[in-house]
Design an enzyme around this catalytic site. Structure first.
Site, PDB file in Angstrom:
ATOM      1  N   CYS A 129      -4.258  -0.058   2.656  1.00 53.37           N
ATOM      2  CA  CYS A 129      -3.571   0.255   3.835  1.00 53.37           C
ATOM      3  C   CYS A 129      -4.186  -0.243   5.089  1.00 53.37           C
ATOM      4  O   CYS A 129      -3.521  -0.786   6.225  1.00 53.37           O
ATOM      5  CB  CYS A 129      -3.295   1.707   4.067  1.00 53.37           C
ATOM      6  SG  CYS A 129      -2.499   2.638   3.041  1.00 53.37           S
ATOM      7  N   CYS A 137       0.645  -0.908   0.033  1.00 55.46           N
ATOM      8  CA  CYS A 137      -0.214   0.044   0.042  1.00 55.46           C
ATOM      9  C   CYS A 137       0.936   1.330  -0.017  1.00 55.46           C
ATOM     10  O   CYS A 137       2.029   1.182   0.231  1.00 55.46           O
ATOM     11  CB  CYS A 137      -0.977   0.075   1.018  1.00 55.46           C
ATOM     12  SG  CYS A 137       0.048   0.087   2.554  1.00 55.46           S
ATOM     13  N   CYS A 183       2.992   1.481   3.142  1.00 52.98           N
ATOM     14  CA  CYS A 183       4.339   0.363   2.809  1.00 52.98           C
ATOM     15  C   CYS A 183       5.266   0.784   1.915  1.00 52.98           C
ATOM     16  O   CYS A 183       6.341   0.956   2.378  1.00 52.98           O
ATOM     17  CB  CYS A 183       3.667  -1.129   2.410  1.00 52.98           C
ATOM     18  SG  CYS A 183       2.492  -1.772   2.888  1.00 52.98           S
ATOM     19  N   ARG A 229       8.948   1.956   3.226  1.00 52.59           N
ATOM     20  CA  ARG A 229      10.230   1.261   2.627  1.00 52.59           C
ATOM     21  C   ARG A 229      11.064   2.403   2.073  1.00 52.59           C
ATOM     22  O   ARG A 229      12.324   2.191   2.215  1.00 52.59           O
ATOM     23  CB  ARG A 229       9.776   0.907   1.020  1.00 52.59           C
ATOM     24  CG  ARG A 229       9.191  -0.470   0.982  1.00 52.59           C
ATOM     25  CD  ARG A 229       8.586  -0.999  -0.140  1.00 52.59           C
ATOM     26  NE  ARG A 229       7.794  -2.428  -0.097  1.00 52.59           N
ATOM     27  CZ  ARG A 229       7.591  -2.907  -1.406  1.00 52.59           C
ATOM     28  NH1 ARG A 229       7.885  -2.671  -2.387  1.00 52.59           N
ATOM     29  NH2 ARG A 229       6.911  -4.169  -0.965  1.00 52.59           N
TER      30      ARG A 229
END
Length: 176
Positions: free
Chosen positions: A133, A43, A46, A50
């Site tokens: 999410c 999502c 995410c 990252r």
């Protein structure tokens, strides 16, 4: 316990910075394993987390390449702390989306990186969001992925603060 002078030397060592860099790279590799081997779509939160891990990795690489250059090394240390701190905030927000789902508080489905850092365009295989999410598609020991990442980012930020304190104490002791 190691004396402050040994801890200070360790904080400038290539081994410490290499460990931070390679550990962060391993976290990104694990994220890609989840995405491509386990078909778990990332999502937008995410993807942002990252990017925060990538920031820690880049800071580690800068420190690794310049362990004895005070300006670059301190810049790497501040970058490490900033990226880990941002990661903490992102993970907390992601946890909120997962555990308090609401049609009024949804994350966007499009990454909103600044135009000068368009990671989703430059590396879409890593930074293109396509998941939701609020989905909890993976958990281990009762914790979702963003909960694990929150713990990881807290540890990374705490280590950065610890290194800063060790260096400050070492600098004070060196003056006396």
């Amino acid at each position: 316990m190691l004396p402050v002078s040994r801890l200070q030397a360790l904080s400038h060592s290539r081994l410490a910075w290499a460990s931070l860099t390679l550990g962060s790279a391993m976290l990104l590799a694990i994220a890609l394993f989840f995405q491509y081997a386990l078909d778990m779509e990332p999502c937008v939160m995410c993807v942002y987390q990252r990017a925060a891990v990538g920031g820690v990795m880049l800071a580690g690489a800068l420190g690794w390449l310049s362990p004895r250059c005070p300006i670059l090394n301190n810049l790497a240390l501040l970058g490490w702390l900033a990226a880990a701190g941002k990661g903490v905030l992102l993970a907390k927000e992601h946890i909120h989306y997962q555990f308090n789902p609401s049609p009024f508080t949804k994350c966007t489905t499009v990454a909103e990186f600044p135009h000068w850092l368009a990671l989703d365009s430059w590396l879409p295989s890593v930074f293109h969001p396509s998941g939701d999410c609020a989905d909890i598609s993976w958990s281990w020991l009762g914790f979702s992925m963003p909960q694990w990442l929150l713990g990881i980012f807290i540890v990374l930020a705490a280590l950065a603060v610890f290194v800063i304190l060790v260096r400050l104490i070492g600098a004070i002791n060196h003056r006396h």
